[in-house]
Design an enzyme around this catalytic site. Structure first.
Site, mmCIF file in Angstrom:
data_model
loop_
_atom_site.group_PDB
_atom_site.id
_atom_site.type_symbol
_atom_site.label_atom_id
_atom_site.label_comp_id
_atom_site.label_asym_id
_atom_site.label_seq_id
_atom_site.Cartn_x
_atom_site.Cartn_y
_atom_site.Cartn_z
ATOM 1 N N SER A 37 0.798 -1.224 0.000
ATOM 2 C CA SER A 37 0.000 0.000 0.000
ATOM 3 C C SER A 37 0.833 1.278 0.000
ATOM 4 C CB SER A 37 -0.955 0.013 1.199
ATOM 5 O OG SER A 37 -0.243 -0.169 2.410
ATOM 6 N N ASP A 333 -3.588 8.195 7.473
ATOM 7 C CA ASP A 333 -4.396 7.301 8.299
ATOM 8 C C ASP A 333 -3.460 6.588 9.272
ATOM 9 O OD1 ASP A 333 -3.221 5.133 6.949
ATOM 10 O OD2 ASP A 333 -4.971 4.757 5.680
ATOM 11 N N HIS A 336 -0.480 4.831 6.930
ATOM 12 C CA HIS A 336 0.131 5.357 5.709
ATOM 13 C C HIS A 336 0.485 6.836 5.808
ATOM 14 C CE1 HIS A 336 -2.612 1.982 4.578
ATOM 15 N NE2 HIS A 336 -1.489 1.575 4.012
#
Length: 369
Positions: A37, A333, A336
């Site tokens: 991610s 978040d 990340h």
């Protein structure tokens, strides 16, 4: 005559396309992106029913794109900046790209949120590293079919291949409400298996023609807001000493050893190791040194450190908080980085000296022929 004219026109189109592609392969160094991610730009948009591993809803993406693209950020992610520094366009997610060879001349992004080096990590909900390299092989075959072996070889041998992988393998056993953590292997073996899989994938890309590789190591997992909240308040001074971070440090030690061995074994192999672990710890501890105000709590989420991973309200918790100025924060978040932090890491990857990148930085890798 009409048939002859059509044949001539077709030949002219093919020639123009070939010389256009040939010109691009001579002038540009392509970028192929693998991992998780930190690097995903939307591949997981095409995997159904996994909102935990998707970011295709507000407020993700709104700082730069004004809509959610699938990036786990308020805007751009690290590879977007690397592409910019290399004078490349924003590279599309592989699952969005077409079978048109033009889509791959500059490179493409195979990364998938949740992906690991191990097949069993997030199995069925992410595109693991082995599948990503199979997708790359399909691109390699397409290039050879469309532009010929010689031009494809030139493109693939000068291209740079960057990876962010391992963090999901190591963090998965800890992202549970159980007080008991069960690792799939003892720590050293765990790291050896992950590193072994990464090495195998690199060698597969090498066999396809790849020669220049950039790899991030793994961040201090227990220091992420999500783990600090779950573990009920470990401090920034102690989170590095906890088990998941200890495994990340072991990975940090073993990764360059593996790459050094590959350099000895594989002719023309060049690499850059980026010390993401050290860079993130430094940014969390001393945010103001780099223009940030908050290095521990996330901009988007709820609970302590905004660490409950509720950003966007699609992951089982509908209510969440959103900060006023995202550029003040290291984390967007609970896992990340913000776009501003991603740019910081990309700058380090591109130009840092041997303290954080070794033996080359990415700018140097792009310049190597």
């Amino acid at each position: 005559m009409a048939s002859l004219s059509r044949k001539l026109m077709y030949s002219m189109v093919v020639c123009v396309m070939f010389f256009s592609i040939q010109h691009k392969t001579e002038k540009q160094t392509a970028l192929f992106i693998f991992g998780d991610s930190l690097f995903d730009v939307g591949n997981n948009n095409f995997i159904e029913n996994v909102p935990f591993l998707q970011a295709n809803y507000a407020p993700y993406g709104y700082t730069f794109f004004q809509n959610a693209t699938g990036r786990f950020s308020d805007g751009r992610v690290i590879p977007d900046f690397i592409a910019q520094y290399a004078d490349l366009p924003l590279l599309p997610p592989y699952l969005q790209a077409s079978s048109n060879v033009e889509d791959y001349i500059h490179g493409v992004n195979f990364a998938s949120a949740g992906a690991g080096a191990l097949v069993e990590t997030r199995q069925g909900t992410a595109i693991n590293l082995k599948i990503q390299v199979n997708h790359f092989k399909q691109v390699s075959r397409l290039l050879k079919q469309k532009v010929g072996d010689e031009e494809a070889k030139a493109l693939l041998s000068t291209a740079v291949y960057i990876f962010s992988v391992g963090g999901n393998d190591y963090s998965a056993p800890f992202l549970t409400t159980s007080d008991t953590v069960v690792l799939p292997y003892p720590q050293q073996q765990f790291v050896d298996v992950v590193i072994g899989n990464i090495s195998s994938v690199i060698q597969e890309i090498y066999e396809e023609g790849g020669r220049k590789f950039g790899l991030l190591n793994v961040g201090p997992i227990n220091c992420f807001p999500i783990l600090r909240m779950m573990k009920k308040g470990s401090s920034l001074d102690t989170c590095e000493e906890e088990e998941a971070s200890a495994i990340a440090r072991l990975h940090r030690r073993v990764l360059p050893i593996m790459l050094q061995k590959l350099e000895e074994q594989l002719e023309g192999f060049k690499y850059s190791v980026i010390d993401f672990y050290a860079a993130l710890v430094d940014l969390m501890k001393y945010p103001s040194k780099y223009g940030f105000k908050e290095g521990e709590a996330a901009c988007c989420g709820g609970g302590k450190y905004r660490g409950d991973y509720s950003c966007g309200g699609k992951r089982g918790i509908e209510e969440y908080e959103l900060c006023d100025n995202v550029n003040d924060f290291v984390y967007f978040d609970s896992i990340h980085p913000t776009e501003f932090a991603a740019q910081h890491f990309a700058n380090l990857m591109w130009t840092a000296n041997n303290d954080l990148t070794y033996p080359y930085n990415l700018k140097q890798l792009f310049q190597l022929r």
